[in-house]
Design an enzyme around this catalytic site. Structure first.
Site, mmCIF file in Angstrom:
data_model
loop_
_atom_site.group_PDB
_atom_site.id
_atom_site.type_symbol
_atom_site.label_atom_id
_atom_site.label_comp_id
_atom_site.label_asym_id
_atom_site.label_seq_id
_atom_site.Cartn_x
_atom_site.Cartn_y
_atom_site.Cartn_z
ATOM 1 N N CYS A 177 0.067 0.467 7.424
ATOM 2 C CA CYS A 177 -0.512 0.861 6.131
ATOM 3 C C CYS A 177 -1.801 1.646 6.339
ATOM 4 O O CYS A 177 -2.148 2.504 5.528
ATOM 5 C CB CYS A 177 -0.774 -0.374 5.278
ATOM 6 S SG CYS A 177 0.760 -1.137 4.761
ATOM 7 N N ASP A 211 23.915 -39.087 -4.722
ATOM 8 C CA ASP A 211 24.003 -38.098 -5.811
ATOM 9 C C ASP A 211 24.989 -36.956 -5.544
ATOM 10 O O ASP A 211 25.249 -36.174 -6.450
ATOM 11 C CB ASP A 211 22.630 -37.454 -6.072
ATOM 12 C CG ASP A 211 21.578 -38.492 -6.437
ATOM 13 O OD1 ASP A 211 21.969 -39.617 -6.806
ATOM 14 O OD2 ASP A 211 20.374 -38.177 -6.335
ATOM 15 N N GLU A 262 12.349 -32.806 -1.009
ATOM 16 C CA GLU A 262 12.823 -33.588 -2.152
ATOM 17 C C GLU A 262 13.385 -34.901 -1.614
ATOM 18 O O GLU A 262 14.535 -35.252 -1.850
ATOM 19 C CB GLU A 262 13.882 -32.803 -2.947
ATOM 20 C CG GLU A 262 13.334 -31.544 -3.600
ATOM 21 C CD GLU A 262 14.193 -31.052 -4.762
ATOM 22 O OE1 GLU A 262 14.901 -31.866 -5.401
ATOM 23 O OE2 GLU A 262 14.162 -29.844 -5.027
ATOM 24 N N ALA A 300 9.819 -36.544 -9.096
ATOM 25 C CA ALA A 300 9.650 -36.775 -10.529
ATOM 26 C C ALA A 300 9.565 -38.282 -10.738
ATOM 27 O O ALA A 300 10.393 -39.032 -10.218
ATOM 28 C CB ALA A 300 10.845 -36.211 -11.286
ATOM 29 N N GLU A 359 0.837 -1.205 0.000
ATOM 30 C CA GLU A 359 0.000 0.000 0.000
ATOM 31 C C GLU A 359 0.874 1.258 0.000
ATOM 32 O O GLU A 359 0.621 2.216 -0.722
ATOM 33 C CB GLU A 359 -0.912 0.024 1.240
ATOM 34 C CG GLU A 359 -1.880 -1.138 1.339
ATOM 35 C CD GLU A 359 -1.304 -2.333 2.093
ATOM 36 O OE1 GLU A 359 -0.130 -2.688 1.844
ATOM 37 O OE2 GLU A 359 -2.015 -2.939 2.896
ATOM 38 N N TRP A 387 17.991 -38.727 -16.599
ATOM 39 C CA TRP A 387 17.013 -37.981 -15.822
ATOM 40 C C TRP A 387 15.634 -38.564 -16.051
ATOM 41 O O TRP A 387 15.364 -39.050 -17.144
ATOM 42 C CB TRP A 387 17.003 -36.504 -16.257
ATOM 43 C CG TRP A 387 18.340 -35.842 -16.049
ATOM 44 C CD1 TRP A 387 19.282 -35.582 -16.973
ATOM 45 C CD2 TRP A 387 18.870 -35.351 -14.810
ATOM 46 N NE1 TRP A 387 20.362 -34.953 -16.414
ATOM 47 C CE2 TRP A 387 20.125 -34.804 -15.074
ATOM 48 C CE3 TRP A 387 18.382 -35.334 -13.504
ATOM 49 C CZ2 TRP A 387 20.919 -34.227 -14.081
ATOM 50 C CZ3 TRP A 387 19.175 -34.765 -12.525
ATOM 51 C CH2 TRP A 387 20.427 -34.217 -12.834
ATOM 52 N N LEU A 413 21.655 -29.021 -4.059
ATOM 53 C CA LEU A 413 20.360 -28.586 -3.520
ATOM 54 C C LEU A 413 20.285 -27.055 -3.419
ATOM 55 O O LEU A 413 19.792 -26.511 -2.436
ATOM 56 C CB LEU A 413 20.084 -29.233 -2.151
ATOM 57 C CG LEU A 413 20.018 -30.766 -2.129
ATOM 58 C CD1 LEU A 413 19.815 -31.288 -0.706
ATOM 59 C CD2 LEU A 413 18.903 -31.296 -3.032
ATOM 60 N N LEU A 464 11.768 -41.008 3.421
ATOM 61 C CA LEU A 464 11.540 -39.705 4.058
ATOM 62 C C LEU A 464 10.153 -39.171 3.681
ATOM 63 O O LEU A 464 9.425 -38.649 4.542
ATOM 64 C CB LEU A 464 12.650 -38.724 3.628
ATOM 65 C CG LEU A 464 12.638 -37.346 4.265
ATOM 66 C CD1 LEU A 464 12.664 -37.418 5.785
ATOM 67 C CD2 LEU A 464 13.816 -36.507 3.765
ATOM 68 N N ASN A 465 9.783 -39.326 2.420
ATOM 69 C CA ASN A 465 8.457 -38.871 1.994
ATOM 70 C C ASN A 465 7.350 -39.568 2.784
ATOM 71 O O ASN A 465 6.393 -38.936 3.232
ATOM 72 C CB ASN A 465 8.249 -39.140 0.499
ATOM 73 C CG ASN A 465 9.036 -38.168 -0.367
ATOM 74 O OD1 ASN A 465 9.526 -37.151 0.115
ATOM 75 N ND2 ASN A 465 9.165 -38.490 -1.654
#
Ligand code: AOF
Ligand code: ZN
Length: 393
Positions: free
Chosen positions: A89, A205, A316, A159, A57, A175, A209, A321-322
């Site tokens: 504001c 890998d 990621e 992915a 604003e 990939w 990151l 872990l997911n």
């Protein structure tokens, strides 16, 4: 002469577009855009450009093409009424004699929370609330989640191939998706304050990151490494002085892992000393349970990260872990990049492992789904609602 009559929704859409310019620059503040309209003409526009700087604003009202007295102001978030890093504001809105304010949604910061609107109304400013409310809440989903819970908003990103694999049976994963999809991930890394991966990703890998988007910001790197196996010389450790890096570990588990070696205690001490000298922040996190020596209490870790001001995390992780993050109900959004190809193989890894649900009706369902094509691949994203079931223990 062509007349172009715009609706409040049109102006709010303009404000939202301006708000998004703050992506990656304003967190943990919200993204806010503001448009000032007089006699059907836009006389000023602005956004909150960077953390600690002027709010939307003020930025708009300080750059009007003509006197804004009697004008209308559109803003996607309720104007603040507190002295923070900048003055309220509401003050400049009153000072500039704005007649009417259109607000997208309320601010859930307890210092504001409706009081901004009240002050304006008390001073005779007409206020219209809830213009494109859903969109306005959505653009700041991270801000609202963090402000209301003090826990980082977490987006799980992976992915996979069309047959649901994140790598071939051999482990080769370079990939899964094409260049455009991988570039898109760089934008996500700019958007989220932290990025989290497991130690196996580091060991396999040796990733950076970081965020390789032009003009982007590196997220804080958070590695879950219960037994402190992160190698000296890994890219993450060697760049920790330049890019904030947190390694979450458990001292007892790390000690037990080394108990076979005579000099275990000494080696562990030396490792922690080395990592800290390199700039790594070590967080000793309790274990999920006494007998789960390889699993950190993820919820505890997230509480700790929230306390450190990390408002959002791009997860990621690998499948383990997911699964743990889903089981602990720590994930609010999923970005699944899907490559239209098949690799097959019962042993090929998939994005979420751990223990699965037993009946399809108990699946964790996503809502507000968006599907976009990104180069040769697709990105499917959606939210996980608060009421969704967790994965089993
Ligand atoms: C607005 N317009 O553009 C933004 C608002 O530390 P400060 O002074 O920057 O204040 C941050 C708080 O102000 C933030 O938590 C949120 O409540 C509000 N953000 N408000 O009127 C803006 N960015
Ligand atoms: Zn403000």
């Amino acid at each position: 002469m062509e007349t172009c009559i715009r609706s409040p929704q049109d102006y709010m859409r303009m404000a939202l577009e301006l708000a998004r310019k703050g992506e990656g620059k304003v967190s943990p503040n919200p993204m806010v855009g503001c448009v000032v309209v007089k006699d059907g003409r836009v006389i000023a526009a602005g956004c909150h450009e960077a953390y600690g700087e002027y709010h939307a604003e003020r930025n708009a009202l300080l750059h009007c093409q003509e006197d804004p007295e009697g004008a209308e102001l559109y803003v996607n978030l309720e104007p603040c009424c507190h002295y923070g890093k900048t003055p309220p504001c509401t003050e400049i809105i009153l000072e500039k004699k704005i007649k009417k304010v259109y607000v997208g949604c309320l601010d859930s910061n307890p210092k504001v929370a409706g009081k901004g609107i009240e002050i304006l109304q008390q001073h005779g400013v007409e206020v219209v609330k809830g213009v494109l409310e859903e969109e306005c809440r959505a653009v700041n989903e991270v801000f609202f989640h963090y402000m209301e819970r003090k826990m980082p908003f977490t987006a799980m990103k992976y992915a996979m191939t069309l047959d649901g694999k994140i790598a071939c049976e051999t482990g080769d994963s370079k990939w899964v998706t094409g260049r455009e999809a991988r570039e898109h991930v760089q934008c996500l890394r700019n958007r989220y304050r932290g990025i989290m991966a497991g130690i196996n990703t580091v060991l396999e890998d040796n990733p950076m990151l970081n965020c390789r988007m032009a003009g982007g910001r590196n997220p804080v790197r958070i590695i879950c490494d219960t037994r402190l196996r992160i190698p000296r010389g890994s890219q993450i450790v060697e760049t920790a002085a330049e890019i904030e890096t947190i390694v979450a570990w458990n001292a007892r588990a790390a000690g037990e892992y080394r108990k076979e070696t005579k000099t275990a205690a000494e080696e562990l001490k030396e490792t922690t000393r080395y990592l800290e000298k390199k700039g790594v922040v070590l967080l000793d996190i309790p274990l999920k349970s006494e007998n789960a020596v390889s699993q950190l209490d993820l919820r505890q870790l997230f509480v700790n990260l929230g306390e450190r001001g990390i408002d959002s995390i791009l997860l990621e992780g690998g499948g383990t872990l997911n699964a743990s993050a889903l089981r602990e109900h720590l994930v609010q959004r999923v970005y699944a990049f899907v490559a239209p190809k098949l690799v097959a193989g019962a042993q090929a890894k998939s994005p979420v492992e751990g223990k699965g649900i037993q009946r399809m009706k108990d699946a964790v369902k996503l809502e507000s789904i968006e599907i976009t094509s990104v180069g040769e691949d697709f990105c499917i994203t959606g939210r996980i609602g608060e009421e969704e079931p967790c994965l089993p223990e």
